[in-house]
Design a protein around this motif. Structure first.
Motif, PDB file in Angstrom:
ATOM      1  N   TYR A 109       7.745   3.730   1.737  1.00 33.91           N
ATOM      2  CA  TYR A 109       8.931   4.609   2.630  1.00 33.91           C
ATOM      3  C   TYR A 109      10.049   4.429   2.115  1.00 33.91           C
ATOM      4  O   TYR A 109      10.623   3.312   2.343  1.00 33.91           O
TER       5      TYR A 109
ATOM      6  N   ASP B 208       0.762  -1.243   0.061  1.00 35.19           N
ATOM      7  CA  ASP B 208       0.013  -0.013  -0.157  1.00 35.19           C
ATOM      8  C   ASP B 208       0.808   1.384   0.136  1.00 35.19           C
ATOM      9  O   ASP B 208       0.501   2.089  -0.753  1.00 35.19           O
ATOM     10  N   VAL B 209       1.652   1.076   0.714  1.00 32.84           N
ATOM     11  CA  VAL B 209       2.660   2.494   0.863  1.00 32.84           C
ATOM     12  C   VAL B 209       4.260   2.219   1.173  1.00 32.84           C
ATOM     13  O   VAL B 209       4.509   1.009   1.749  1.00 32.84           O
TER      14      VAL B 209
END
Length: 170
Positions: free
Chosen positions: A124, A121-122
């Motif tokens: 970083y 999803d994400v």
């Protein structure tokens, strides 16, 4: 490598683990796969999340079923460090849809392509250190001080330029 991905994942684990009744941290998934194969990685997940010594998982299918049935609907924090192939994630058979609300699966990898291919999803991206933080880290590690003696300034700034904000190099 050396930007601090594993360090950040460990700090995050220590900071938020109290919020989860079920925890799993595999600190080198690539090595686990290399040494013990996918069944070894699955047994590690089952052992950490279920605290069982004797696991009845003798093959990948059986282990996948155990993971699914035992973790279904449970709020869990799972951190998988040093993932170097998407196949490792696929063979683990840890599906986020099975886990309970608020669960987190954190995947640490040098290769952003693996994360995107797996459909995270994400993503970083750990930033490099800025000049001030680099100077402070170098000073503390090299001189055990928060500053550098003036006679070493030029050498220190050459080293900082070469390290380019990479903590492991510093």
């Amino acid at each position: 490598g050396g930007v601090g991905k594993t360090t950040l994942a460990t700090i995050l684990y220590n900071k938020i683990s109290h919020q989860f009744p079920v925890l799993c941290l595999i600190d080198d998934l690539s090595k686990t796969f290399r040494d013990n194969g996918p069944i070894g990685a699955q047994k590690l997940i089952l052992h950490q999340t279920l605290i069982e010594e004797q696991l009845q998982a003798c093959n990948i299918y059986n282990a996948s079923n155990l993971i699914q049935s035992r973790l279904h609907g449970v709020k869990a924090l799972i951190i998988l460090d040093n993932v170097d192939r998407v196949e490792q994630l696929e063979k683990l058979a840890v599906n986020r849809e099975w886990l309970g609300a608020g669960s987190r699966i954190i995947i640490v990898s040098r290769d952003e392509h693996i994360l995107k291919e797996y459909g995270v999803d994400v993503v970083y991206k750990v930033p490099l250190m800025n000049r001030i933080d680099s100077f402070q880290l170098f000073s503390r590690k090299a001189f055990k001080l928060d500053h550098i003696m003036s006679s070493y300034n030029k050498l220190a700034f050459d080293i900082l330029r070469y390290a380019n904000g990479l903590p492991l190099a510093l």
